[in-house]
Design an enzyme around this catalytic site. Sequence first.
Site, PDB file in Angstrom:
ATOM      1  N   PRO A  25      16.571   6.244  -1.474  1.00 11.11           N
ATOM      2  CA  PRO A  25      16.178   5.216  -2.454  1.00 11.11           C
ATOM      3  C   PRO A  25      15.585   3.976  -1.792  1.00 11.11           C
ATOM      4  O   PRO A  25      15.031   3.122  -2.471  1.00 11.11           O
ATOM      5  CB  PRO A  25      17.486   4.892  -3.189  1.00 11.11           C
ATOM      6  CG  PRO A  25      18.580   5.494  -2.397  1.00 11.11           C
ATOM      7  CD  PRO A  25      17.998   6.547  -1.513  1.00 11.11           C
ATOM      8  N   ASP A  64     -11.065  12.405 -14.514  1.00  7.43           N
ATOM      9  CA  ASP A  64     -11.716  11.245 -13.926  1.00  7.43           C
ATOM     10  C   ASP A  64     -10.679  10.138 -13.733  1.00  7.43           C
ATOM     11  O   ASP A  64      -9.648  10.116 -14.392  1.00  7.43           O
ATOM     12  CB  ASP A  64     -12.902  10.779 -14.786  1.00  7.43           C
ATOM     13  CG  ASP A  64     -12.468  10.377 -16.174  1.00  7.43           C
ATOM     14  OD1 ASP A  64     -11.923   9.283 -16.311  1.00  7.43           O
ATOM     15  OD2 ASP A  64     -12.664  11.179 -17.104  1.00  7.43           O
ATOM     16  N   ARG A  85       1.137  21.180  -7.569  1.00  5.79           N
ATOM     17  CA  ARG A  85       0.226  21.385  -8.714  1.00  5.79           C
ATOM     18  C   ARG A  85      -1.143  20.782  -8.486  1.00  5.79           C
ATOM     19  O   ARG A  85      -2.090  21.099  -9.193  1.00  5.79           O
ATOM     20  CB  ARG A  85       0.852  20.915 -10.015  1.00  5.79           C
ATOM     21  CG  ARG A  85       1.162  19.454 -10.072  1.00  5.79           C
ATOM     22  CD  ARG A  85       2.047  19.140 -11.247  1.00  5.79           C
ATOM     23  NE  ARG A  85       1.399  19.413 -12.520  1.00  5.79           N
ATOM     24  CZ  ARG A  85       0.418  18.678 -13.033  1.00  5.79           C
ATOM     25  NH1 ARG A  85      -0.035  17.625 -12.369  1.00  5.79           N
ATOM     26  NH2 ARG A  85      -0.105  18.980 -14.188  1.00  5.79           N
ATOM     27  N   GLU A 121      26.999   9.265   1.972  1.00  7.97           N
ATOM     28  CA  GLU A 121      26.660   7.863   1.716  1.00  7.97           C
ATOM     29  C   GLU A 121      25.314   7.471   2.293  1.00  7.97           C
ATOM     30  O   GLU A 121      24.764   6.437   1.995  1.00  7.97           O
ATOM     31  CB  GLU A 121      27.750   6.939   2.281  1.00  7.97           C
ATOM     32  CG  GLU A 121      28.993   6.901   1.439  1.00  7.97           C
ATOM     33  CD  GLU A 121      28.722   6.499  -0.012  1.00  7.97           C
ATOM     34  OE1 GLU A 121      28.214   5.399  -0.227  1.00  7.97           O
ATOM     35  OE2 GLU A 121      29.012   7.301  -0.908  1.00  7.97           O
TER      36      GLU A 121
HETATM   37  N1  ADE Z   1      18.291  10.006  -2.521  1.00  5.51           N
HETATM   38  C1  ADE Z   1      19.141   9.361  -3.336  1.00  5.51           C
HETATM   39  N2  ADE Z   1      18.505   8.656  -4.271  1.00  5.51           N
HETATM   40  C2  ADE Z   1      17.166   8.870  -4.069  1.00  5.51           C
HETATM   41  C3  ADE Z   1      15.983   8.416  -4.705  1.00  5.51           C
HETATM   42  N3  ADE Z   1      16.014   7.589  -5.752  1.00  5.51           N
HETATM   43  N4  ADE Z   1      14.798   8.829  -4.204  1.00  5.51           N
HETATM   44  C4  ADE Z   1      14.759   9.629  -3.132  1.00  5.51           C
HETATM   45  N5  ADE Z   1      15.842  10.094  -2.485  1.00  5.51           N
HETATM   46  C5  ADE Z   1      17.038   9.718  -2.948  1.00  5.51           C
END
Ligand code: ADE
Length: 234
Positions: free
Chosen positions: A89, A169, A154, A116
């Site tokens: 994240p 486009d 994709r 964690e």
């Molecule tokens: N691992 C935990 N949360 C995540 C997220 N929001 N984006 C990517 N990997 C993650």
Amino acid sequence: MRVDVLTLFPEVFEPALQSSIPGIAARKGIVSYHLHNIRDYSLEKHHKVDDRPYGGGPGMVLRCEPAFRAYEAVRAMDERPGRLLLLTPQGRRFEQAVAREFASSPRLILLCGHYEGFDERIRVGLPAEEVSIGDYVLSGGEIAAMVIIDAVVRLLPGVLGHEESAQKDSFSEALLEHPQYTRPPEFRGMAVPEVLLSGNHGRIEDWRKAQAALRTQDRRVDLLTCLDEKQENG
Ligand code: ADE
């Protein structure tokens, strides 16, 4: 494209990568998926991959040695170097433009963390790009990796068959999709807009563009601001 995934849960990828568009892409030979269990690269007893954080605190942290060993072994499995993506994240926000960028690489290696977090030396010592799929915390990187693989695959030439589905486009691509309808022409009192039944492709195209713009204005005005900025910057 070759896609390698380093994870503690390779089994969760199988159904997602065999189904729908990612599965079709693999069967067409446009992409190949290679799943690797990080646990197999641990040198510890019982293939332990995590440990308690130095300094204390809750949860467990992914150890360096299995992550580095897994990455080095997997990288050597193919001569194409590719890009290493670390799912976290804290990473760069994944969006359509990033998907397009990744789609031009011959190889992606995705490293999924759990627990964690990662030992900081994994971020620092591996040539990784940290990527986040949004501002929320998942239990692990697996679902994020599947999101990225789906969005990238994709876009690969030949996957969708009708290329314009993925490569509209740049204007319409920046907007939300216009409404879509299929048979019947009326359902529970709700009619398909007359223009779509008209057979007039010019009018249909204009209507779709206008609807996409209205919908974007209504729901995601931030996308229009973003588009204006892009146009101003050439
Ligand atoms: N691992 C935990 N949360 C995540 C997220 N929001 N984006 C990517 N990997 C993650």
